[in-house]
Design a protein around this motif. Structure first.
Motif, PDB file in Angstrom:
ATOM      1  N   PRO A 296      34.487 -70.837 109.351  1.00  0.00           N
ATOM      2  CA  PRO A 296      34.108 -72.441 109.564  1.00  0.00           C
ATOM      3  C   PRO A 296      34.524 -73.295 108.415  1.00  0.00           C
ATOM      4  CG  PRO A 296      33.243 -70.193 110.790  1.00  0.00           C
ATOM      5  CD  PRO A 296      33.622 -69.970 109.340  1.00  0.00           C
ATOM      6  N   ASP A 297      33.751 -72.404 107.180  1.00  0.00           N
ATOM      7  CA  ASP A 297      34.393 -73.633 106.059  1.00  0.00           C
ATOM      8  C   ASP A 297      36.243 -73.624 105.403  1.00  0.00           C
ATOM      9  OD1 ASP A 297      31.975 -73.672 104.551  1.00  0.00           O
ATOM     10  OD2 ASP A 297      31.626 -70.812 105.583  1.00  0.00           O
ATOM     11  N   ILE A 298      37.370 -72.924 106.059  1.00  0.00           N
ATOM     12  CA  ILE A 298      38.356 -72.869 105.827  1.00  0.00           C
ATOM     13  C   ILE A 298      38.736 -73.904 106.552  1.00  0.00           C
ATOM     14  CG2 ILE A 298      40.381 -71.489 106.272  1.00  0.00           C
ATOM     15  CD1 ILE A 298      39.471 -69.432 104.705  1.00  0.00           C
ATOM     16  N   ARG A 299      38.136 -73.935 107.813  1.00  0.00           N
ATOM     17  CA  ARG A 299      38.309 -75.157 108.691  1.00  0.00           C
ATOM     18  C   ARG A 299      38.022 -76.947 108.040  1.00  0.00           C
ATOM     19  NH1 ARG A 299      34.835 -77.850 113.346  1.00  0.00           N
ATOM     20  NH2 ARG A 299      36.823 -79.116 114.387  1.00  0.00           N
ATOM     21  N   VAL A 300      37.206 -76.716 107.626  1.00  0.00           N
ATOM     22  CA  VAL A 300      36.442 -77.531 106.940  1.00  0.00           C
ATOM     23  C   VAL A 300      37.222 -78.303 105.715  1.00  0.00           C
ATOM     24  CG1 VAL A 300      34.691 -78.751 105.917  1.00  0.00           C
ATOM     25  CG2 VAL A 300      34.049 -77.725 107.942  1.00  0.00           C
ATOM     26  N   ALA A 301      37.573 -77.443 104.812  1.00  0.00           N
ATOM     27  CA  ALA A 301      38.508 -78.192 104.093  1.00  0.00           C
ATOM     28  C   ALA A 301      39.802 -77.990 104.333  1.00  0.00           C
ATOM     29  CB  ALA A 301      38.507 -76.559 103.211  1.00  0.00           C
ATOM     30  N   LEU A 302      40.179 -77.536 105.284  1.00  0.00           N
ATOM     31  CA  LEU A 302      41.992 -77.806 106.144  1.00  0.00           C
ATOM     32  C   LEU A 302      41.633 -79.289 106.387  1.00  0.00           C
ATOM     33  CD1 LEU A 302      44.444 -76.722 106.256  1.00  0.00           C
ATOM     34  CD2 LEU A 302      43.462 -75.609 108.497  1.00  0.00           C
ATOM     35  N   ASN A 303      40.676 -79.583 107.343  1.00  0.00           N
ATOM     36  CA  ASN A 303      40.753 -80.606 107.982  1.00  0.00           C
ATOM     37  C   ASN A 303      40.332 -81.516 107.283  1.00  0.00           C
ATOM     38  OD1 ASN A 303      41.712 -79.522 110.804  1.00  0.00           O
ATOM     39  ND2 ASN A 303      39.801 -79.451 111.517  1.00  0.00           N
TER      40      ASN A 303
ATOM     41  N   ASP B 259      39.120 -71.730 116.823  1.00  0.00           N
ATOM     42  CA  ASP B 259      39.526 -70.796 116.874  1.00  0.00           C
ATOM     43  C   ASP B 259      41.747 -70.611 116.201  1.00  0.00           C
ATOM     44  OD1 ASP B 259      38.059 -70.158 117.997  1.00  0.00           O
ATOM     45  OD2 ASP B 259      38.343 -70.600 119.869  1.00  0.00           O
ATOM     46  N   THR B 260      41.997 -71.920 116.572  1.00  0.00           N
ATOM     47  CA  THR B 260      43.444 -72.288 115.823  1.00  0.00           C
ATOM     48  C   THR B 260      43.541 -71.225 114.588  1.00  0.00           C
ATOM     49  OG1 THR B 260      44.349 -73.907 117.644  1.00  0.00           O
ATOM     50  CG2 THR B 260      44.977 -73.395 115.425  1.00  0.00           C
ATOM     51  N   VAL B 261      42.127 -72.260 113.485  1.00  0.00           N
ATOM     52  CA  VAL B 261      42.597 -72.263 112.359  1.00  0.00           C
ATOM     53  C   VAL B 261      42.081 -70.038 112.121  1.00  0.00           C
ATOM     54  CG1 VAL B 261      40.933 -72.627 109.838  1.00  0.00           C
ATOM     55  CG2 VAL B 261      42.036 -74.312 111.629  1.00  0.00           C
ATOM     56  N   ARG B 262      41.275 -69.793 112.589  1.00  0.00           N
ATOM     57  CA  ARG B 262      41.219 -68.049 112.399  1.00  0.00           C
ATOM     58  C   ARG B 262      41.857 -67.018 112.244  1.00  0.00           C
ATOM     59  NH1 ARG B 262      37.342 -68.396 115.754  1.00  0.00           N
ATOM     60  NH2 ARG B 262      35.283 -68.666 114.736  1.00  0.00           N
ATOM     61  N   ALA B 263      43.285 -67.560 113.742  1.00  0.00           N
ATOM     62  CA  ALA B 263      44.301 -67.572 113.566  1.00  0.00           C
ATOM     63  C   ALA B 263      45.143 -66.659 112.483  1.00  0.00           C
ATOM     64  CB  ALA B 263      44.873 -67.213 115.141  1.00  0.00           C
ATOM     65  N   TRP B 264      45.083 -68.480 111.951  1.00  0.00           N
ATOM     66  CA  TRP B 264      45.906 -68.092 110.749  1.00  0.00           C
ATOM     67  C   TRP B 264      45.364 -67.464 109.272  1.00  0.00           C
ATOM     68  CZ3 TRP B 264      46.601 -74.361 111.485  1.00  0.00           C
ATOM     69  CH2 TRP B 264      47.198 -74.485 112.431  1.00  0.00           C
ATOM     70  N   ILE B 265      44.030 -67.169 109.071  1.00  0.00           N
ATOM     71  CA  ILE B 265      43.255 -67.177 107.896  1.00  0.00           C
ATOM     72  C   ILE B 265      44.273 -65.371 107.031  1.00  0.00           C
ATOM     73  CG2 ILE B 265      41.367 -66.090 106.850  1.00  0.00           C
ATOM     74  CD1 ILE B 265      40.184 -68.497 108.242  1.00  0.00           C
TER      75      ILE B 265
ATOM     76  N   LEU C 293      48.376 -70.489 104.968  1.00  0.00           N
ATOM     77  CA  LEU C 293      47.596 -71.835 105.834  1.00  0.00           C
ATOM     78  C   LEU C 293      47.903 -73.491 106.131  1.00  0.00           C
ATOM     79  CD1 LEU C 293      44.662 -71.216 107.711  1.00  0.00           C
ATOM     80  CD2 LEU C 293      43.447 -73.276 105.515  1.00  0.00           C
ATOM     81  N   ILE C 294      48.156 -74.228 104.834  1.00  0.00           N
ATOM     82  CA  ILE C 294      48.322 -75.246 104.855  1.00  0.00           C
ATOM     83  C   ILE C 294      50.012 -75.281 105.364  1.00  0.00           C
ATOM     84  CG2 ILE C 294      49.589 -76.691 103.796  1.00  0.00           C
ATOM     85  CD1 ILE C 294      47.254 -76.068 101.782  1.00  0.00           C
TER      86      ILE C 294
ATOM     87  N   GLY D  40      36.602 -58.496 111.908  1.00  0.00           N
ATOM     88  CA  GLY D  40      36.965 -59.400 111.388  1.00  0.00           C
ATOM     89  C   GLY D  40      37.584 -60.387 111.815  1.00  0.00           C
ATOM     90  N   TYR D  41      39.266 -60.463 111.830  1.00  0.00           N
ATOM     91  CA  TYR D  41      39.999 -61.628 112.035  1.00  0.00           C
ATOM     92  C   TYR D  41      41.354 -60.997 112.614  1.00  0.00           C
ATOM     93  CZ  TYR D  41      36.510 -64.876 109.495  1.00  0.00           C
ATOM     94  OH  TYR D  41      35.653 -65.630 109.064  1.00  0.00           O
TER      95      TYR D  41
END
Length: 242
Positions: free
Chosen positions: A24-31, A45-51, A58-59, A196-197
């Protein structure tokens, strides 16, 4: 069948998806970075799959999803914004996985622990500090350059050197293919966590780089304790015999 960890002298943990549910934090930072640049935002869900491969990868995934290669200047701008957002709120929306605090507290009395992650070191330390997990760690080894990223063995080898142990005696605990492949490259045993992911990709990697499957943090803690008890008994027997 109980995994024999009697020869283990240290444990290296992955961070995102292993110790903390930071998606959730990685998604917020990316967005936040994408929004600042006027680009498309992505769901959890999309961002989680990229982690798993660090913020630069990620970018790049986010840009490719928008059919953008992205100039170096744009990627640098996005990374700067991503880092700033992460440092401002390292674990505001995510959390430590259930059972991890007890695992770390229990292992702290048994073995030195380090974190080996594809997240850059300053970001990793900030997340660990917010999670209350930084102080127990003997070191934090983040990927501060692309060549250091798992599945390269560089970070595991560096951690082993700092701790003064052979890589073969350091257990890599992670949730993704990069963790298992890095352990294989370094000559370290690996444990694949179920919470995990990594998903199917990690399971596929386990066929190439065999790993012990760990269902819960408690299972890992109990297995380490049992294995070390067996080792102490063997050492006592040997000492008594001679």
């Amino acid at each position: 069948m109980t995994k024999d960890l009697s020869g283990i002298e240290a444990i290296a943990f992955d961070l995102d998806g292993t110790l903390v549910d930071s998606a959730p934090d990685i998604r917020v930072a990316l967005n936040a970075a994408l929004e600042e640049a006027g680009l498309e935002l992505f769901d959890l869900d999309t961002v989680r799959a990229w982690i798993g491969d660090g913020p630069d990868a990620l970018i790049l995934q986010a840009l490719r999803r928008q059919d953008l290669g992205g100039s170096e200047a744009l990627r640098t701008r996005l990374r700067k914004a991503f880092d700033a957002a992460t440092l401002a709120a390292p674990l505001k929306h995510g959390s430590v996985f259930e059972g991890i605090p007890e695992l770390i507290a229990g292992l702290r009395r048994a073995l030195p622990m380090v974190v080996v992650t594809n997240k850059p070191t300053p970001l990793a330390r900030a997340v660990l500090d917010a999670a209350g997990l930084l102080q127990p760690m003997a070191g934090v080894f983040g990927a501060d350059a692309a060549a250091q990223r798992k599945p390269a063995p560089f970070l595991l080898q560096a951690a082993a050197r700092q701790l003064g142990v052979e890589p073969a005696r350091m257990l890599m605990v992670g949730d993704g293919p990069a963790d298992l492949l890095a352990a294989q490259a370094a000559g370290s045993p690996a444990a694949l966590v179920a919470w995990g992911y990594g998903g199917h990709a990690a399971a596929d990697a386990a066929a190439v780089a065999p790993a012990w499957r760990v269902a819960t943090p408690q299972q890992l803690l109990l297995t380490v304790r049992e294995s070390r008890a067996v080792r102490r008994d063997e050492e006592t027997t040997t000492t008594t015999r001679y």
